[in-house]
Motif scaffolding. Structure first.
Motif, PDB file in Angstrom:
ATOM      1  N   PHE A 496       0.832  -1.205   0.000  1.00 55.83           N
ATOM      2  CA  PHE A 496       0.000   0.000   0.000  1.00 55.83           C
ATOM      3  C   PHE A 496       0.867   1.255   0.000  1.00 55.83           C
ATOM      4  O   PHE A 496       0.632   2.183  -0.792  1.00 55.83           O
ATOM      5  CB  PHE A 496      -0.915  -0.023   1.233  1.00 55.83           C
ATOM      6  N   ILE A 497       1.862   1.296   0.863  1.00 54.60           N
ATOM      7  CA  ILE A 497       2.749   2.463   0.933  1.00 54.60           C
ATOM      8  C   ILE A 497       3.422   2.704  -0.416  1.00 54.60           C
ATOM      9  O   ILE A 497       3.511   3.850  -0.892  1.00 54.60           O
ATOM     10  CB  ILE A 497       3.810   2.267   2.032  1.00 54.60           C
ATOM     11  N   GLU A 498       3.900   1.651  -1.038  1.00 59.59           N
ATOM     12  CA  GLU A 498       4.571   1.803  -2.336  1.00 59.59           C
ATOM     13  C   GLU A 498       3.597   2.256  -3.419  1.00 59.59           C
ATOM     14  O   GLU A 498       3.940   3.100  -4.252  1.00 59.59           O
ATOM     15  CB  GLU A 498       5.238   0.484  -2.726  1.00 59.59           C
ATOM     16  N   LYS A 499       2.396   1.685  -3.405  1.00 58.14           N
ATOM     17  CA  LYS A 499       1.385   2.073  -4.391  1.00 58.14           C
ATOM     18  C   LYS A 499       1.036   3.555  -4.248  1.00 58.14           C
ATOM     19  O   LYS A 499       1.012   4.306  -5.244  1.00 58.14           O
ATOM     20  CB  LYS A 499       0.134   1.219  -4.194  1.00 58.14           C
ATOM     21  N   ILE A 500       0.771   3.996  -3.016  1.00 59.06           N
ATOM     22  CA  ILE A 500       0.432   5.402  -2.785  1.00 59.06           C
ATOM     23  C   ILE A 500       1.596   6.302  -3.208  1.00 59.06           C
ATOM     24  O   ILE A 500       1.398   7.328  -3.871  1.00 59.06           O
ATOM     25  CB  ILE A 500       0.085   5.637  -1.302  1.00 59.06           C
ATOM     26  N   SER A 501       2.810   5.924  -2.827  1.00 59.91           N
ATOM     27  CA  SER A 501       3.986   6.733  -3.165  1.00 59.91           C
ATOM     28  C   SER A 501       4.139   6.863  -4.672  1.00 59.91           C
ATOM     29  O   SER A 501       4.377   7.965  -5.195  1.00 59.91           O
ATOM     30  CB  SER A 501       5.243   6.113  -2.554  1.00 59.91           C
ATOM     31  N   ASP A 502       3.995   5.765  -5.386  1.00 60.95           N
ATOM     32  CA  ASP A 502       4.190   5.800  -6.840  1.00 60.95           C
ATOM     33  C   ASP A 502       3.112   6.627  -7.529  1.00 60.95           C
ATOM     34  O   ASP A 502       3.395   7.357  -8.489  1.00 60.95           O
ATOM     35  CB  ASP A 502       4.207   4.375  -7.401  1.00 60.95           C
ATOM     36  N   GLU A 503       1.883   6.538  -7.055  1.00 58.14           N
ATOM     37  CA  GLU A 503       0.807   7.335  -7.660  1.00 58.14           C
ATOM     38  C   GLU A 503       1.018   8.826  -7.387  1.00 58.14           C
ATOM     39  O   GLU A 503       0.764   9.668  -8.249  1.00 58.14           O
ATOM     40  CB  GLU A 503      -0.555   6.876  -7.146  1.00 58.14           C
ATOM     41  N   ILE A 504       1.477   9.154  -6.182  1.00 51.35           N
ATOM     42  CA  ILE A 504       1.765  10.561  -5.864  1.00 51.35           C
ATOM     43  C   ILE A 504       2.910  11.071  -6.725  1.00 51.35           C
ATOM     44  O   ILE A 504       2.842  12.173  -7.287  1.00 51.35           O
ATOM     45  CB  ILE A 504       2.078  10.704  -4.363  1.00 51.35           C
ATOM     46  N   ILE A 505       3.969  10.286  -6.839  1.00 48.81           N
ATOM     47  CA  ILE A 505       5.112  10.675  -7.683  1.00 48.81           C
ATOM     48  C   ILE A 505       4.647  10.939  -9.107  1.00 48.81           C
ATOM     49  O   ILE A 505       5.063  11.922  -9.743  1.00 48.81           O
ATOM     50  CB  ILE A 505       6.193   9.584  -7.635  1.00 48.81           C
ATOM     51  N   ALA A 506       3.772  10.080  -9.621  1.00 52.12           N
ATOM     52  CA  ALA A 506       3.287  10.242 -10.994  1.00 52.12           C
ATOM     53  C   ALA A 506       2.498  11.533 -11.152  1.00 52.12           C
ATOM     54  O   ALA A 506       2.615  12.226 -12.181  1.00 52.12           O
ATOM     55  CB  ALA A 506       2.428   9.038 -11.373  1.00 52.12           C
ATOM     56  N   MET A 507       1.693  11.903 -10.141  1.00 51.34           N
ATOM     57  CA  MET A 507       0.917  13.136 -10.232  1.00 51.34           C
ATOM     58  C   MET A 507       1.824  14.358 -10.217  1.00 51.34           C
ATOM     59  O   MET A 507       1.595  15.332 -10.949  1.00 51.34           O
ATOM     60  CB  MET A 507      -0.106  13.199  -9.095  1.00 51.34           C
ATOM     61  N   TYR A 508       2.850  14.332  -9.379  1.00 48.95           N
ATOM     62  CA  TYR A 508       3.793  15.457  -9.340  1.00 48.95           C
ATOM     63  C   TYR A 508       4.526  15.580 -10.675  1.00 48.95           C
ATOM     64  O   TYR A 508       4.725  16.697 -11.184  1.00 48.95           O
ATOM     65  CB  TYR A 508       4.790  15.273  -8.200  1.00 48.95           C
ATOM     66  N   LYS A 509       4.911  14.453 -11.221  1.00 46.54           N
ATOM     67  CA  LYS A 509       5.618  14.488 -12.505  1.00 46.54           C
ATOM     68  C   LYS A 509       4.724  15.051 -13.602  1.00 46.54           C
ATOM     69  O   LYS A 509       5.148  15.892 -14.403  1.00 46.54           O
ATOM     70  CB  LYS A 509       6.092  13.083 -12.876  1.00 46.54           C
TER      71      LYS A 509
END
Length: 865
Positions: A496-509
């Protein structure tokens, strides 16, 4: 015919049931509830006694059966003290319901019943009152009826407003305010500083620059966005003119010799030159230039304006100047967040710490995990089988789409916020609260689990599960939740932590916004968590170095640190991330964990409550190697009430905190002005002698300051703006400017005199320049207008104000002052009741107050408005 005969009783039953529901609903709508504090320090202390008076104004009696009255209440009710004619049942969190017992006497039309009960801690103001009342009748369990007529009765006796026997903080009065304001002497506007927050160096030069629309803006290509920003500001202020260009210009120039965020601003009669090594510096130079403009009315364009020639060299003291906004407890719209970003940019704050989830709400759309928002962002009444939303909290009420309990940001919304922040050189730090304060996420992932299990997808159902299904741990969080902690032993938690982190990173990018860190919470995990989790206990057995479940704390954050570093991010968290639990003589305490120091872990340190023993915690963490952001509750928790008054909103568990608490804070010597504890008791000499001071290493690890707005009491944009403003201006000054001269004066008498002079300049600057500037810039920003002080001298009423320059109006006929009432210009000789009220530059009024001059009038004290 047989079918019709069979259906007829059912149809009649339905009609009867519907009619009964309507009667019950009408009855509930005519119920009135009054809540009142009876006494603090009840039954020896540690609790307070209060009462609910339920009045029935409907023709139907409220009987001793068939109903429940739900409400939210932040305090933990002591069940043994509840009046015997009812039961008060704790559901979870701050949600309770009242159920009548057989001893309950029916409340007939025009009569009432009183319910007394004790609760933990104490109560002082209306914010402490229970809220969000609604009725559920047994024959209509899915048809809640809100109770609209609810009042909190003001307290008048010391037993009601003194928190305990040590409480020396008096209820605020006009006389006390007058004494507090005595150092806010009037200073002519021409003698006030031209730029706020205070620049590093400022020097007036002879002459003026005449600015109009013929002035051309030229900019280094790197500063094209800032050039457009400035042009837009000028277009709103200046009307077009005819005629040939004057040759005057505003230049935005690259100067790589200047430091990060630094700028130089030179104004002469021919040119305005702003120099910086980066875009942020140019942006701050533009903000300083705008602050030198003479005040103008919003929406009114002028042909030209005169600007004093000057030379300014400036740079911020701290590179982290932040504001945390909690949108999880009560939601704020995207439009309000954009408005706050404008305010932050205006005062050179550069970090929005975005608290996006908590027990009571998840506010960010995450692709692939729809339940986080379909379940976790909605609050409303529920039954035991309901898993498609969260229960009411903080008075959000029974309906899903009302009040401020429901709401979230779509990906598009969030990326718009990121882009808007970037244009104002504000970086957004997303906070995903873990492992505690995580109930919204836990329940959402449980709903996902149920959905996928029904589809036969067992492995996928378990992929992001955040709790052990066989967990029998027993605990109660500070906010009274019993199921709000992620199980940190589960691999699915890290999925879950990795999924949330990756989705947030994608939005910032996708938004082109900078992302350096994700904040992963860490505060207030209750004792007892994980102790009944089979998976956690098995992990402890497999990993002897953990010793017991307390070792799971460092295990969790070690894993989070590795996950983030693998994504080129650093870990941020609350101060507890740098602590570890230890057991001694069967008692748990928390000590600094040196193993996590010097790893570029950033901690927001909140606990500096005077008298709790952790007044130096921020310094000890910084000395150990943690990067520290100072945001102590005693100075920078903007949800703390301004003053002790029943009518003043906000909590006060840490301190009553007006703007002076932020203004007088000295970052590297926070003990300097902390002379009383939170109960108003003067500290004994030598109180700080054993406290740790900052080392040179520690000073280098203090990265900045932050104001914080927790939203348990914040219901909508007006409440938000009232609580953060004008406190935010005290934060802006301390985060940007160097230490004031008075902070380095060793003689306490001289230091106090110097402080009073500095405060007077600051207060005048706010009243005469900055608050009117905000009025002009925003039109409507509902900052708190301070109540004026009042005393009677020589038979006349004298008024003063915290911020000289604000208008004070009064009445002598007992009516509420309006923007057309007489303006206070000198002592009032009228007798009787004098009402007075502060107004901003647009005619918006604050809370009114009153004082009685010596008189011959016949109004008794009980009749006073």
């Amino acid at each position: 015919m047989r079918r019709l005969l069979f259906q007829l009783p059912m149809l009649l039953l339905g009609l009867i049931s519907t009619a009964q529901v309507k009667k019950d609903a009408n009855n509930a709508k005519n119920i009135a509830i009054n809540w009142q504090i009876i006494e603090n320090s009840h039954a020896g202390g540690g609790q307070f006694l209060s009462s609910l008076n339920i009045q029935n104004n409907a023709p139907l009696a409220l009987s001793n059966k068939n109903w429940k009255l739900y409400f939210n209440f932040a305090r933990r009710i002591v069940q043994e003290t509840v009046t015997e004619n009812v039961k008060i049942v704790h559901v979870n969190g701050d949600l309770y319901y009242i159920r009548p017992t057989e001893k309950f006497k029916s409340i007939h039309n025009g009569t009432s019943a009183n319910i007394e009960f004790a609760s933990k801690d104490w109560a002082v103001n209306f914010t402490d009152a229970p809220e969000g009342f609604y009725m559920i009748y047994d024959d209509a369990p899915n048809r809640p009826v809100p109770i609209q007529n609810v009042k909190a009765i003001p307290s008048t006796r010391p037993a009601q407003y003194a928190r305990n026997q040590q409480d020396r903080v008096p209820p605020i009065t006009p006389q006390i305010i007058y004494e507090q304001n005595k150092n806010s002497i009037d200073i002519p506007e021409k003698d006030l500083q031209k730029i706020f927050p205070s620049p590093l160096q400022y020097q007036d030069k002879p002459g003026e620059f005449i600015l109009n629309q013929s002035v051309k803006i030229t900019a280094d290509p790197a500063f094209a966005a800032e050039s457009n920003f400035l042009q837009q500001k000028l277009n709103r202020l200046l009307s077009p003119i005819k005629g040939a260009p004057t040759g005057k210009s505003i230049r935005l120039m690259l100067d790589k010799s200047l430091g990060a965020e630094a700028y130089q601003l030179e104004i002469n009669s021919r040119q305005i030159l702003i120099s910086a090594s980066e875009q942020a510096g140019i942006f701050y130079g533009i903000q300083s230039l705008l602050s030198t403009f003479p005040l103008q009315k919003r929406g009114v364009k002028i042909s030209s304006l005169k600007i004093q020639n000057a030379s300014i060299t400036d740079q911020p003291r701290f590179h982290f100047r932040g504001l945390m906004i909690d949108v999880a407890r009560n939601f704020q719209t995207k439009e309000e967040i954009l408005k706050v970003l404008d305010l932050m940019g205006m005062y050179k704050l550069n970090v929005l710490h975005f608290h996006l989830n908590d027990d009571e709400g998840w506010r960010l759309e995450i692709q692939g995990l729809p339940e986080l928002t379909s379940v976790g962002s909605r609050r409303g009444h529920f039954s035991d089988s309901t898993l498609n939303h969260l229960p009411p909290s903080f008075g959000s009420g029974p309906f899903l789409n009302e009040h401020h309990g429901t709401g979230h940001y779509s990906k598009a919304d969030f990326m718009e916020i990121l882009k808007y922040a970037k244009a104002r050189h504000i970086r957004v730090i997303p906070e995903i609260e873990a492992p505690g304060h995580a109930r919204a996420a836990i329940r959402s992932m449980h709903a996902r689990y149920n959905r996928l299990m029904k589809e036969g997808k067992t492995a996928e159902a378990k992929r992001y599960l955040l709790h052990d299904l066989n967990d029998r741990s027993s605990y109660r969080s500070v906010q009274n939740w019993n199921d709000n902690v992620m199980d940190v032993s589960l691999p699915s938690t890290y999925n879950f932590i990795e999924k949330i982190s990756d989705e947030i990173i994608a939005m910032y990018k996708a938004a082109g916004a900078p992302l350096q860190t994700i904040h992963f919470g860490g505060d207030e995990v209750p004792d007892g968590a994980w102790e009944g989790s089979p998976n956690s206990l098995n992990l402890v057995k497999e990993r002897p170095e953990l010793k017991d479940v307390n070792g799971l704390w460092a295990y969790f954050y070690g894993n989070i640190d590795r996950i983030l570093k693998s994504r080129n991010l650093y870990l941020s968290g609350w101060e507890e991330v740098g602590m570890q639990p230890v057991l001694a003589d069967g008692k748990k305490s928390y000590v600094i964990n040196p193993a996590m120091g010097d790893k570029n872990i950033h901690l927001n340190v909140w606990n500096n409550i005077i008298g709790w023993g952790a007044e130096d915690l921020a310094y000890r963490l910084a000395n150990t190697g943690y990067k520290v952001i100072l945001g102590g509750v005693s100075n920078f928790y903007f949800d703390m009430a301004y003053q002790k008054s029943f009518e003043e909103p906000g909590y006060y568990w840490g301190e009553y905190a007006d703007i002076d608490k932020a203004f007088n804070f000295i970052p590297f010597n926070s003990f300097l002005n902390s002379n009383t504890d939170k109960f108003g008791n003067t500290l004994k000499p030598g109180f700080y002698d054993t406290k740790e001071r900052l080392t040179e290493k520690g000073k280098a690890n203090v990265v900045g300051l932050q104001g914080l707005l927790w939203s348990e009491t914040i219901k909508g944009p007006k409440n938000l703006e009232y609580m953060i403003m004008p406190k935010l201006l005290g934060l802006a000054e301390r985060a940007w400017a160097k230490d004031p001269e008075w902070a380095n004066e060793p003689d306490s008498t001289k230091r106090k005199a110097m402080y009073n002079q500095a405060w007077a300049r600051f207060a005048n600057t706010l009243g005469k320049k900055e608050l009117p500037r905000i009025d002009a810039a925003f039109g409507e920003l509902h900052y708190r207008l301070p109540t004026s002080g009042a005393v009677i001298k020589d038979g006349k009423v004298h008024l003063n104000n915290q911020f000289p320059g604000l208008k004070v109006r009064y009445t002598i006929d007992q009516t509420e002052p309006t923007a057309k009432s007489p303006l206070y210009t000198g002592p009032i000789s009228a007798k009787g009741l004098i009402r007075f009220r502060t107004f901003d530059s647009q005619g918006r009024g604050g809370k009114s107050a009153s004082i009685i001059n010596e008189q011959e009038w016949n109004v008794t004290p009980k009749e006073l408005p």
